[in-house]
Design an enzyme around this catalytic site. Structure first.
Site, mmCIF file in Angstrom:
data_model
loop_
_atom_site.group_PDB
_atom_site.id
_atom_site.type_symbol
_atom_site.label_atom_id
_atom_site.label_comp_id
_atom_site.label_asym_id
_atom_site.label_seq_id
_atom_site.Cartn_x
_atom_site.Cartn_y
_atom_site.Cartn_z
ATOM 1 N N GLY A 85 0.814 -1.209 0.000
ATOM 2 C CA GLY A 85 0.000 0.000 0.000
ATOM 3 C C GLY A 85 0.847 1.259 0.000
ATOM 4 C CD GLU A 86 3.481 2.594 3.512
ATOM 5 O OE1 GLU A 86 4.526 2.933 2.920
ATOM 6 O OE2 GLU A 86 3.492 2.076 4.644
#
Length: 359
Positions: free
Chosen positions: A319-320
């Site tokens: 993610g991120e």
């Protein structure tokens, strides 16, 4: 606020410019099709810019919307509830995957605290100054936001998009920082696609065991009961089962399309927000690319509904915005090829074309 108003504000990328880009591609020294999907990317970017030849992507930026989700209290995440501020701090300290990659690629990262559940003093003032509220409600039993907070969050995302466009950002890599965020994301996608909870329930970026998956599936099932009565109003839907970070991301995507600023989507959270935005403005997805396959079943359903084909499938689940940032060099390469490859001399037939004509 009525998100349907965006439908009249958002236009498609310039079709005439895209045709000109396609014609120019036919004249390049490299045979058509030899660059695979990079040809399509170059033509898409040219249409988004309204320029032939396409301009290089020189000022990309990673934008991450951060928030905690009350549903994480049910142990549906691989991370502890209320731990988003630690994810934010890792990015700011340069020790998270997206921070390491962005530093290597020389791409600035902007973190926007829309709903992190921590004392403001734990994070820099420029990160927390936009916060709508501390955390979002537990969507299986209560609304994530009040109607006023949902509108405030959407307007926050719109304001961030305007700031980026005004500062010269020519492409955004969009991601999220959240604990529990995949649960409301999956709920939104299930509601908008008309599917059951079990079809969209994944294991999140941090990974969860079978018992946690069952709890997550039950939470999404209960949240869906609350989402379906408000499907006719996107703002009410975000208030009921979204969250401050998801509402802000939705506003960001819509306003980015208004400002003709291309966006690369990351995982299931940005895909869910994109699906809500598409519901409000059907032309908006023409301004977005799907950066990567995250492995979340809900993301696959959302991207299929929007007809977005991911650029990468490397199994990146962190993610991120990391997976989307990995796709950025492909877009930059496509722009470089489209702009810098020479055209073949007039009247000259390439060997590949001659063979095709003889056959």
């Amino acid at each position: 606020m009525n998100l349907d108003d965006f439908s009249d504000l958002i236009e498609r990328p310039d079709g005439g410019t895209r045709r000109d880009a396609e014609e120019r591609r036919e004249r390049l020294s490299v045979p058509p099709g030899a660059l695979g999907r990079l040809d399509e990317l170059g033509e898409w970017l040219s249409a988004a810019q309204g320029a032939v030849p396409v301009r290089p992507v020189e000022q990309p930026r990673v934008v991450l919307f951060a928030g905690d989700h009350g549903v994480a209290e049910l142990d549906v995440s691989g991370r502890p509830a209320g731990g988003t501020h630690e994810l934010v701090r890792a990015v700011l300290d340069g020790v998270s995957p997206v921070a390491v990659l962005a530093r290597r690629m020389n791409v600035p990262v902007r973190v926007v605290d829309a709903g992190v559940d921590c004392d403001p003093e734990l994070l820099p003032a420029d990160v927390v100054r936009h916060r709508v509220r501390r955390g979002s409600g537990r969507i299986d039993v209560e609304d994530a936001l009040t109607p006023e907070e949902a509108e405030q969050a959407v307007r926050l995302g719109m304001a961030i998009a305007d700031e980026e466009a005004d500062s010269g950002t020519d492409l955004v890599v969009l991601g999220d920082l959240s604990v529990g965020g995949t649960t409301p994301a999956a709920t939104l996608i299930a509601a908008l696609c008309g599917t059951d909870a079990s079809v969209v329930t994944g294991r999140g970026g941090a990974g969860i065991d079978d018992l946690a998956w069952m709890r997550k599936c039950a939470a999404i099932r209960d949240a869906l009961r609350r989402a379906r009565p408000v499907l006719g109003d996107q703002l009410e839907l975000l208030a009921a089962v979204g969250g401050a970070d998801l509402a802000a991301t939705t506003g960001f995507l819509l306003q980015s399309a208004v400002r003709r600023m291309p966006v690369i989507l990351d995982g299931v959270v940005s895909a869910a927000c994109a699906l809500v935005a598409q519901r409000a403005a059907f032309r908006a997805p023409d301004w977005w690319l799907a950066g990567q396959v995250s492995g979340e079943p809900a993301q696959a359903k959302a991207l299929d509904r929007m007809a977005l084909d991911p650029l990468l499938d490397h199994g990146v689940t962190v993610g991120e915005g990391t997976g989307a940032l990995l796709a950025l060099p492909l877009v930059q390469a496509a722009a470089a090829f489209a702009a810098e490859l020479p055209e073949k001399p007039a009247g000259k037939v390439l060997p590949e074309q001659q063979s095709a004509e003889e056959d």
